[in-house]
Scaffold this active site. Sequence first.
Site, PDB file in Angstrom:
ATOM      1  CG  HIS A  26      -9.092 -42.191  78.184  1.00 34.58           C
ATOM      2  ND1 HIS A  26      -9.073 -40.896  78.631  1.00 34.58           N
ATOM      3  CD2 HIS A  26     -10.276 -42.704  78.591  1.00 34.58           C
ATOM      4  CE1 HIS A  26     -10.199 -40.637  79.272  1.00 34.58           C
ATOM      5  NE2 HIS A  26     -10.944 -41.714  79.270  1.00 34.58           N
ATOM      6  CE  LYS A  29     -18.317 -38.619  82.788  1.00 32.33           C
ATOM      7  NZ  LYS A  29     -17.227 -39.440  82.218  1.00 32.33           N
ATOM      8  NE  ARG A  57     -12.135 -45.580  85.318  1.00 29.44           N
ATOM      9  CZ  ARG A  57     -12.668 -44.400  85.129  1.00 29.44           C
ATOM     10  NH1 ARG A  57     -11.940 -43.329  85.278  1.00 29.44           N
ATOM     11  NH2 ARG A  57     -13.927 -44.276  84.814  1.00 29.44           N
ATOM     12  CB  SER A  70     -11.172 -37.029  82.221  1.00 33.44           C
ATOM     13  OG  SER A  70     -10.807 -37.890  81.171  1.00 33.44           O
TER      14      SER A  70
HETATM   15  P1  ADP Z   1     -17.533 -41.579  79.494  1.00 31.43           P
HETATM   16  O1  ADP Z   1     -18.036 -40.202  79.752  1.00 31.43           O
HETATM   17  O2  ADP Z   1     -18.154 -42.231  78.285  1.00 31.43           O
HETATM   18  O3  ADP Z   1     -17.513 -42.493  80.702  1.00 31.43           O
HETATM   19  P2  ADP Z   1     -14.666 -41.326  79.672  1.00 31.43           P
HETATM   20  O4  ADP Z   1     -13.829 -40.503  78.780  1.00 31.43           O
HETATM   21  O5  ADP Z   1     -14.740 -40.932  81.114  1.00 31.43           O
HETATM   22  O6  ADP Z   1     -16.061 -41.366  78.972  1.00 31.43           O
HETATM   23  O7  ADP Z   1     -14.205 -42.846  79.598  1.00 31.43           O
HETATM   24  C1  ADP Z   1     -14.229 -43.558  78.382  1.00 31.43           C
HETATM   25  C2  ADP Z   1     -13.925 -45.018  78.658  1.00 31.43           C
HETATM   26  O8  ADP Z   1     -12.599 -45.152  79.132  1.00 31.43           O
HETATM   27  C3  ADP Z   1     -14.796 -45.678  79.725  1.00 31.43           C
HETATM   28  O9  ADP Z   1     -15.032 -47.016  79.351  1.00 31.43           O
HETATM   29  C4  ADP Z   1     -13.945 -45.619  80.964  1.00 31.43           C
HETATM   30  O10 ADP Z   1     -14.297 -46.651  81.879  1.00 31.43           O
HETATM   31  C5  ADP Z   1     -12.580 -45.852  80.354  1.00 31.43           C
HETATM   32  N1  ADP Z   1     -11.510 -45.320  81.186  1.00 31.43           N
HETATM   33  C6  ADP Z   1     -11.428 -44.108  81.746  1.00 31.43           C
HETATM   34  N2  ADP Z   1     -10.305 -43.984  82.496  1.00 31.43           N
HETATM   35  C7  ADP Z   1      -9.670 -45.192  82.397  1.00 31.43           C
HETATM   36  C8  ADP Z   1      -8.468 -45.730  82.964  1.00 31.43           C
HETATM   37  N3  ADP Z   1      -7.727 -45.015  83.808  1.00 31.43           N
HETATM   38  N4  ADP Z   1      -8.136 -46.990  82.637  1.00 31.43           N
HETATM   39  C9  ADP Z   1      -8.918 -47.725  81.820  1.00 31.43           C
HETATM   40  N5  ADP Z   1     -10.068 -47.285  81.278  1.00 31.43           N
HETATM   41  C10 ADP Z   1     -10.446 -46.041  81.552  1.00 31.43           C
END
Ligand code: ADP
Length: 159
Positions: free
Chosen positions: A17, A41, A90, A129
């Site tokens: 992130h 989630k 990703r 996460s």
């Molecule tokens: P959500 O529940 O909305 O998917 P997340 O917190 O899991 O929220 O992810 C928010 C955004 O960050 C999403 O677009 C996800 O694809 C991106 N993201 C999560 N992990 C990574 C990572 N390791 N590298 C790049 N983008 C990421």
Amino acid sequence: MSKAIYPGSFDPVTMGHMDVIRRSADIFDELVICVLNNVNKSALFSIEERVKILQKATQDLPNVRVDHFSGLLTQYARQQHIHVVVRGLRAVTDFEYELQNAQTNRKLSDGYLDTMFLTTSLEYAYLSSSTVKEIASFGGDVSDCVPDFVAELLYAKYK
Ligand code: ADP
């Protein structure tokens, strides 16, 4: 002035992130990170905790602001007068979900809200996460995955 919203669960924020945040903050004049409640989630950190964590993690980035919202992203975007959303990609597994979300948001907002994708830096491609929480729950080393203070908070949650 160019503005974008980076929405997500951020439960908790990871280096992946942070990579998207830093790169987006370089592209846009202002970036608003918006913590949303993902109904699919169950969260470890409360919305308030996630906002505080993100504020601390981004304190060196003057054009980044952290907010939260319970409702549709399209409603939030209209409220803020911001019509660009940033999301991270990703792997190909993210693509279908993200494509559907982007198209839904465009449709729901009558074309107001568009989505811009940043592909992840390769060193963070494996990071999520959920993976970080699983490793921390067993006392594993998450120091490469999250900022140091977030690692401490994770271990405290699983004590
Ligand atoms: P959500 O529940 O909305 O998917 P997340 O917190 O899991 O929220 O992810 C928010 C955004 O960050 C999403 O677009 C996800 O694809 C991106 N993201 C999560 N992990 C990574 C990572 N390791 N590298 C790049 N983008 C990421």
